[in-house]
Write a protein that holds these residues in place. Structure first.
Motif, short mmCIF file in Angstrom:
data_model
loop_
_atom_site.label_atom_id
_atom_site.label_comp_id
_atom_site.label_asym_id
_atom_site.label_seq_id
_atom_site.Cartn_x
_atom_site.Cartn_y
_atom_site.Cartn_z
N PHE A 209 0.68 -1.00 0.14
CA PHE A 209 -0.24 -0.14 0.06
C PHE A 209 0.61 1.63 -0.07
O PHE A 209 2.07 1.69 0.60
N ILE A 210 0.77 1.86 -1.15
CA ILE A 210 1.39 3.57 -0.84
C ILE A 210 0.41 4.40 -0.27
O ILE A 210 -0.63 5.38 -1.16
N ASP A 211 0.39 5.33 0.45
CA ASP A 211 0.24 6.25 0.80
C ASP A 211 0.08 7.17 0.08
O ASP A 211 1.07 8.22 1.25
N THR A 212 -0.92 8.05 -0.92
CA THR A 212 -0.40 9.00 -1.31
C THR A 212 -1.76 9.53 -1.45
O THR A 212 -3.08 8.74 -1.53
N ARG A 213 -2.34 10.85 -1.95
CA ARG A 213 -3.33 11.12 -2.40
C ARG A 213 -3.35 11.69 -4.11
O ARG A 213 -4.14 11.73 -4.25
N HIS A 214 -2.27 11.08 -4.84
CA HIS A 214 -2.92 11.05 -6.11
C HIS A 214 -2.98 9.88 -6.77
O HIS A 214 -2.57 8.98 -6.40
N THR A 215 -3.82 9.28 -6.72
CA THR A 215 -4.25 8.28 -7.03
C THR A 215 -5.85 8.05 -8.46
O THR A 215 -6.23 7.58 -8.26
N HIS A 216 -5.46 9.84 -8.34
CA HIS A 216 -7.03 10.05 -9.89
C HIS A 216 -6.62 8.94 -10.85
O HIS A 216 -5.32 8.43 -11.42
N GLY A 217 -7.52 8.59 -11.69
CA GLY A 217 -7.99 7.85 -12.37
C GLY A 217 -6.96 5.49 -12.18
O GLY A 217 -7.02 5.27 -12.59
N THR A 218 -6.99 5.95 -10.92
CA THR A 218 -6.29 4.21 -10.90
C THR A 218 -7.18 3.10 -11.78
O THR A 218 -7.03 2.43 -12.27
N GLY A 219 -7.94 3.64 -10.75
CA GLY A 219 -9.62 2.63 -11.69
C GLY A 219 -9.50 2.35 -13.48
O GLY A 219 -9.87 0.96 -14.18
N CYS A 220 -9.62 3.06 -13.60
CA CYS A 220 -9.45 3.44 -15.55
C CYS A 220 -8.36 3.04 -16.53
O CYS A 220 -8.13 2.22 -16.60
N THR A 221 -6.56 2.99 -15.11
CA THR A 221 -6.35 3.09 -15.84
C THR A 221 -5.88 1.33 -15.39
O THR A 221 -5.34 0.01 -16.50
#
Length: 278
Positions: A209-221
């Protein structure tokens, strides 16, 4: 080269989804992912969003006619080896998408049941959920919900591995041949555990697990990577492994842009693979 067919042509993948003006999700993320994995990407837009890392500021669905003509144009001349759906927004768009998939005999469908953006904005009307279950899920080769999406689709509250398995079984009963429930919303002991159910057995993959807020678009990707590998003829589990690693590398090697939920790094997987080779 696994990007080329026996006749010398490239493998092709189609994304039927919304446009993200911020570039981190939607068709932009899908086409970037297809390209990184050596697959020719095509698109049919369902909606245009005004969006950045701080949230969704506007959603503008395309007309049913516009979507139909996009799908017709692609299918008649550039028939995809696999396709995926993302943001479909309403019941009319879902019904049309299902009808066109059947009309053009498109196979290897990956459904990413996009419902809520990272910032909390709704991307699927409530009355559209039943249309998704009844009309599109039975056509799915793979469906890839995250935990909140799986809960919404199955009405099963998910708090444990057994709950995930029950939800996966129910989605399979709805007609999806394979079900992947992503675990990013419930990390377990600092690991993200993704679950695959192929109708017979359960298989899991875990990444730190990587603790970051920068995860926008992970589901699409994730779903785009899965689609690209399936387009190349890979089996579901092998495609699952590549998609999970693609997203892990994209998050791990963040590009840290934007003031909110920033996008992931779509270049990272290829760079990490090249480093292993070298």
């Amino acid at each position: 080269m696994d990007r080329v067919k026996g006749d010398g042509s490239m493998f092709k993948a189609l994304t039927i989804a919304g446009s993200d003006s911020g570039g981190g999700a939607g068709i932009q993320a899908d086409i970037k992912t297809f390209q990184e994995l050596g697959v020719y990407g095509m698109s049919a837009l369902t909606a245009i969003t005004a969006q950045n890392t701080l949230g969704v500021h506007g959603v503008y669905p395309v007309s049913a006619q516009a979507l139909a003509e996009q799908m017709d144009a692609v299918a008649r001349d550039l028939k995809p080896d696999a396709l995926k759906t993302g943001m479909l927004f309403n019941a009319e768009i879902i019904a049309l998408t299902a009808a066109k998939i059947k009309e053009h005999e498109l196979t290897k469908l990956v459904i990413d049941p996009v419902m809520i953006a990272k910032g909390g904005a709704s991307l699927l009307e409530k009355e559209a959920v039943s249309a998704l279950i009844e009309e599109l899920v039975p056509l799915a080769f793979v469906i890839t919900p995250n935990i909140p999406e799986a809960e919404s689709l199955t009405s099963i509250e998910i708090n444990s591995e057994d709950d995930r398995k029950r939800a996966a079984e129910k989605l399979h009963q709805f007609g999806a041949k394979n079900v992947i429930i992503k675990g990013g919303h419930q990390p377990d002991s600092d690991k993200v555990i993704d679950l695959l159910f192929d109708g017979k057995e359960f298989l899991t993959l875990s990444n730190p697990f990587i603790d970051t807020r920068h995860t926008h678009g992970t589901g699409c990707t994730f779903s785009a990577a899965l689609t690209a590998e399936i387009a190349k003829g890979k089996g579901v589990y092998e495609a699952f492994q590549t998609a999970a690693r693609f997203v892990h590398e994209a998050i791990k090697n963040g590009i840290n842009i934007g003031e909110g939920h920033g996008p992931t790094n779509h270049f990272a997987y290829k760079l990490s693979k090249n480093q292993l080779i070298n």
